[in-house]
Write an enzyme that holds these catalytic residues in place. Structure first.
Site, mmCIF file in Angstrom:
data_model
loop_
_atom_site.group_PDB
_atom_site.id
_atom_site.type_symbol
_atom_site.label_atom_id
_atom_site.label_comp_id
_atom_site.label_asym_id
_atom_site.label_seq_id
_atom_site.Cartn_x
_atom_site.Cartn_y
_atom_site.Cartn_z
ATOM 1 N N ASN A 100 4.787 -17.095 7.911
ATOM 2 C CA ASN A 100 5.837 -16.076 7.812
ATOM 3 C C ASN A 100 6.371 -15.647 9.174
ATOM 4 O O ASN A 100 6.832 -14.526 9.349
ATOM 5 C CB ASN A 100 5.345 -14.870 7.016
ATOM 6 C CG ASN A 100 4.108 -14.233 7.601
ATOM 7 O OD1 ASN A 100 3.658 -14.619 8.683
ATOM 8 N ND2 ASN A 100 3.540 -13.279 6.888
ATOM 9 N N HIS A 127 3.825 -11.797 13.511
ATOM 10 C CA HIS A 127 2.713 -10.898 13.198
ATOM 11 C C HIS A 127 2.898 -9.630 14.003
ATOM 12 O O HIS A 127 3.459 -9.633 15.102
ATOM 13 C CB HIS A 127 1.383 -11.560 13.564
ATOM 14 C CG HIS A 127 0.236 -10.592 13.649
ATOM 15 N ND1 HIS A 127 -0.454 -10.166 12.546
ATOM 16 C CD2 HIS A 127 -0.321 -9.952 14.718
ATOM 17 C CE1 HIS A 127 -1.394 -9.311 12.919
ATOM 18 N NE2 HIS A 127 -1.340 -9.175 14.236
ATOM 19 N N ARG A 153 6.706 -3.140 12.650
ATOM 20 C CA ARG A 153 6.372 -3.492 11.275
ATOM 21 C C ARG A 153 7.603 -3.467 10.376
ATOM 22 O O ARG A 153 7.762 -4.305 9.486
ATOM 23 C CB ARG A 153 5.325 -2.512 10.717
ATOM 24 C CG ARG A 153 4.027 -2.474 11.474
ATOM 25 C CD ARG A 153 3.155 -3.672 11.270
ATOM 26 N NE ARG A 153 2.672 -3.792 9.913
ATOM 27 C CZ ARG A 153 1.917 -4.793 9.475
ATOM 28 N NH1 ARG A 153 1.591 -5.768 10.299
ATOM 29 N NH2 ARG A 153 1.504 -4.842 8.234
ATOM 30 N N ARG A 204 10.994 -11.856 8.969
ATOM 31 C CA ARG A 204 10.320 -12.740 8.015
ATOM 32 C C ARG A 204 11.286 -13.258 6.957
ATOM 33 O O ARG A 204 11.134 -14.375 6.465
ATOM 34 C CB ARG A 204 9.147 -12.001 7.370
ATOM 35 C CG ARG A 204 7.932 -11.906 8.297
ATOM 36 C CD ARG A 204 6.864 -10.999 7.756
ATOM 37 N NE ARG A 204 5.652 -11.060 8.575
ATOM 38 C CZ ARG A 204 4.695 -10.136 8.550
ATOM 39 N NH1 ARG A 204 4.817 -9.086 7.755
ATOM 40 N NH2 ARG A 204 3.637 -10.254 9.315
ATOM 41 N N THR A 244 5.113 -9.074 4.144
ATOM 42 C CA THR A 244 4.359 -10.297 4.445
ATOM 43 C C THR A 244 4.944 -11.525 3.760
ATOM 44 O O THR A 244 5.037 -12.597 4.357
ATOM 45 C CB THR A 244 2.895 -10.123 3.999
ATOM 46 O OG1 THR A 244 2.384 -8.932 4.588
ATOM 47 C CG2 THR A 244 2.052 -11.296 4.444
#
Length: 791
Positions: free
Chosen positions: A578, A581, A548, A568, A554
């Site tokens: 983007n 995931h 993450r 991203r 995001t």
């Protein structure tokens, strides 16, 4: 129509492989304009070619246009042929001109036509050549293929269709084979005339760029027009040609580091915008701002892409061989601990020092250690006089645990830390972190670092346990898959399994279950199912949170501000597209993993284990003593259940419990219980017989093994659930009623095997001498063990 007919009469149209081969079989010099359907042939030269044809009136001269899209021999020119003129004489390639350079094309026609007449008259020989650009491209393709083959050898192809186990990610770091990436630089006549070449070269080298070649050239008009053919429609082009031919230039071939990766973009950033005035305003430190004069007199040129760089290299140095890539350095990881006092007072300063030293913080976690955790982590120091104080300091507040990554992370971090003894650090390395952040009231230093690769692995696992997460390269970023995978490896992840597929709506909804009900939910699901995705299982310590952090926020715009190095920020276009995931929680990762990859088992290193059946077979083939140890570890958690079962049996079969009590203390039967429950008695005999033999070590080999079998069969009967009883009835229908009524199931069999009974009596003699005491002792142990388990 008339014009097109005239053009057709001048240029033979070749659209098939047969027509191409027919052309090569004919005598004379053929000038062939290679084109693709999307662009069409180069019509701007028709008038010049017709005029030359009329002037020369030579029957050996022929013109043709060849469609690369439909001719197999021209496959290599697809995507690389605009504009390109090939000169064939006697069926062999004798010259190539790239670009719509009319003077050079006309001059080459005249030269090659004269030479062909000499060949026909016997006064010269044809010299077949290979298109330098295509040759360079083929060489690179061959190297790429070799690299892929070697890479595939290092990968372990796995089960379940498309799933691949990549093994150790360190072995797959990109750039380990092949040629270095290069760029071509021109130091233009204005900078050469001003005597700025030494300064420019020094500036380039100061940025860590290696100069592979540096040659002084006085470019001809034809060379300039060909090299800059992409500018020929610009109004300033003729003036630019005069400028570039007004004096000498320097042609440089540049690379950087072990692989040359990113040298093209890095050098273009270094030289700045093409317009000198813009460069002075936007990038005053750029080379064009420092050494350029005005407009196109901007001192330097740099390749704009890899394809352009290879074409320019072939233009200036057709015989130059690019050096082999030295491969990327192996990135190490180490654990860094900022102890509570330093974390509280100097965290930001220490992190700044870490960043300045070139370390990448791959993992980060704030932890409050318990006394037990601290003692366990530093157990090797238990006998030292400072141990108690060390534990006290480590538990006095939160600790910041960092996973640092760099080429020499372990030695580099320990060098920054300095000696472990504070006084020694102050005396010998006053600039070290342990010296700078030492406390006056303690001899305990304020920072920790792993001392070896093995230690680093264990310590990282202590603070960052091995996890799996699901990562997805979305349809909008599949084209940059290789670059993203490079970043994944660099961040210390192991790619345990992969699958390229187009997601179903169900899977897409699973990925974004947390977003259900949001305005953008339907658009998100629709985008995820719009094209192929690349799904990966990533293994690493603290994988879910680590991934993450690497992918970033995001919104790509927010990512560029808050985490510019994130994926991203680099590859995302908007909130919907983007690029990547990642699972939001450990639970979410587990659910997604099962839905896409099924039931996967992972080893301690995060790689996918072999098929379940193979693992079961392997476990059954292990030595009995190893299996016994494994089952012994499970006994405490099962004891409360066993006890309740035993109590039920006591009420029904009191004699039976007494009969097998002596066996309980050695517990060989409990260790063998799982195997006995899963297989018929006949199949289990070898394993059952071997275990008591190993554990009790009887004097004779075969008889004690056989003798222990009846007792082993009776023990599972005591501890098995009630629903196991029918299985025993199927095995032996006649003895079962006796077993249920009498509870002394072993005796009928023992009477048939008297020698075995004798040896069993010898083995268990100590147990029989104090049977009642042992029964009482067993009951007391159970009472003591049960509360311990509950605690």
């Amino acid at each position: 129509m008339a014009r097109r007919k005239q053009e057709a009469q001048l240029q033979q149209e070749i659209e098939t492989q047969e027509e191409w081969e027919d052309m090569l079989s004919k005598e004379g010099l053929y000038v062939v304009d290679i084109y693709q359907e999307w662009s069409g042939p180069c019509t701007c030269l028709i008038a010049n070619l017709r005029r030359l044809k009329n002037e020369l009136g030579d029957e050996l001269l022929h013109f043709a246009v060849a469609k690369a899209d439909t001719i197999d021999a021209l496959e290599k020119y697809r995507g690389h042929c605009e504009p390109c003129f090939l000169f064939y004489a006697g069926g062999v390639l004798v010259a190539v001109v790239r670009g719509a350079n009319s003077p050079k094309i006309l001059r080459t026609i005249t030269e090659q036509l004269q030479h062909e007449h000499k060949v026909i008259d016997g006064g010269a020989e044809r010299k077949e050549i290979k298109d330098p650009y295509i040759a360079q491209m083929e060489s690179q393709e061959k190297l790429d293929e070799e690299e892929e083959e070697k890479e595939e050898e290092g990968q372990k192809m796995k089960f379940k269709g498309e799933i691949i186990n990549y093994g150790d990610s360190d072995d797959l770091l990109p750039g380990s084979e092949g040629k270095k990436e290069i760029t071509v630089c021109l130091i233009k006549p204005d900078a050469v005339a001003a005597g700025k070449v030494p300064e420019i070269v020094a500036d380039i080298e100061a940025h860590g760029i290696e100069i592979l070649k540096n040659e002084e050239r006085h470019l001809t008009e034809d060379e300039v027009r060909q090299f800059y053919s992409h500018l020929q429609d610009e109004s300033f082009f003729d003036d630019f040609v005069k400028f570039m031919t007004s004096g000498t230039s320097h042609v440089l071939v540049l690379t950087k580091g072990r692989t040359g990766e990113n040298i093209i973009s890095e050098f273009r950033d270094l030289i700045g915008p093409t317009d000198v005035e813009e460069a002075k305003e936007a990038q005053p430190e750029s080379l064009r701002a420092k050494y350029g004069e005005k407009a196109f007199m901007n001192a330097l040129h740099g390749s704009s892409s890899e394809e352009t760089a290879m074409r320019e290299l072939a233009f200036f140095f057709p015989d130059y061989v690019v050096p082999e890539s030295e491969g990327k350095p192996k990135v190490q990881r180490t654990l860094a601990l900022i102890r509570p006092d330093a974390f509280k007072n100097h965290k930001d300063e220490i992190l700044a020092n870490i960043n300045e030293a070139g370390f990448k913080v791959a993992m980060q976690k704030e932890v409050q250690l318990t006394k037990e955790m601290a003692e366990d982590f530093y157990r090797e120091h238990k006998d030292q006089d400072y141990f108690e104080e060390l534990v006290l300091r480590m538990t006095s507040g939160p600790v910041l645990a960092l996973g640092l990554a760099r080429e020499d992370a372990i030695s580099g971090w320990r060098h920054m830390l300095g000696p472990t003894e504070v006084e020694k650090a102050k005396a010998e390395a006053p600039d070290s972190l342990r010296a700078k952040f030492a406390l006056d009231d303690t001899k305990i230093n304020m920072l920790h670092g792993s001392d070896s690769e093995e230690t680093a692995k264990k310590e990282l696992e202590f603070f960052f346990p091995m996890q799996q997460t699901v990562a997805v390269i979305k349809p909008d970023a599949v084209g940059t898959k290789d670059e993203i995978i490079d970043r994944i490896h660099e961040s210390g992840f192991k790619i345990a399994a992969t699958k390229e597929q187009q997601l179903t709506r169900e899977l897409a909804e699973e990925f974004y279950a947390d977003h259900k009900g949001k305005d953008y939910y339907e658009d998100l699901v629709e985008h995820m199912t719009s094209g192929p995705t690349y799904v990966m299982v990533l293994s690493r310590e603290d994988a879910v949170q680590g991934w993450r952090e690497i992918i970033g926020p995001t919104d790509p715009e927010k990512a560029k501000e808050e985490n510019p190095d994130s994926l991203r920020a680099a590859y995302g276009k908007n909130i919907l597209m983007n690029a990547v995931h990642g699972s939001s929680t450990v639970e979410h990762a587990e659910t997604s993993l099962k839905k896409i990859f099924g039931e996967l088992k992972f080893g301690p290193d995060g790689s996918v284990l072999a098929d379940e059946a193979m693992e079961t077979e392997k476990r059954e083939g292990e030595e009995g003593i190893e299996e016994g140890e494994r089952e012994t570890e499970q006994i405490p958690s099962e004891e409360p259940t066993e006890k309740s079962q035993e109590e039920e049996k006591k009420e029904e079969e009191p004699p039976k419990e007494d009969a097998v009590k002596p066996e309980e203390e050695s517990k060989p039967t409990e260790e063998e219980k799982p195997a006995e429950e899963s297989k018929p008695a006949e199949e289990e005999k070898p394993a059952e017989e071997s275990k008591p033999a190993e554990e009790e070590k009887p004097a004779e080999e075969s008889k004690p093994e056989e003798e222990s079998k009846p007792a082993e069969e009776s023990k599972p009967e005591e501890s098995k659930p009630a629903d196991e009883a029918p299985k025993e009835e199927q095995k032996s229908e006649s003895p079962k009623p006796d077993e249920e009524q009498k509870g002394e199931e072993a005796k009928p069999e023992e009477s048939e095997q008297k020698p075995e009974q004798t040896e069993k009596t010898e083995e268990q003699k100590p147990a029989e001498e104090g049977e009642k005491k042992e029964e009482e002792k067993t009951e007391e142990e159970k009472k003591e063990e049960t509360p311990a388990e509950q605690g």
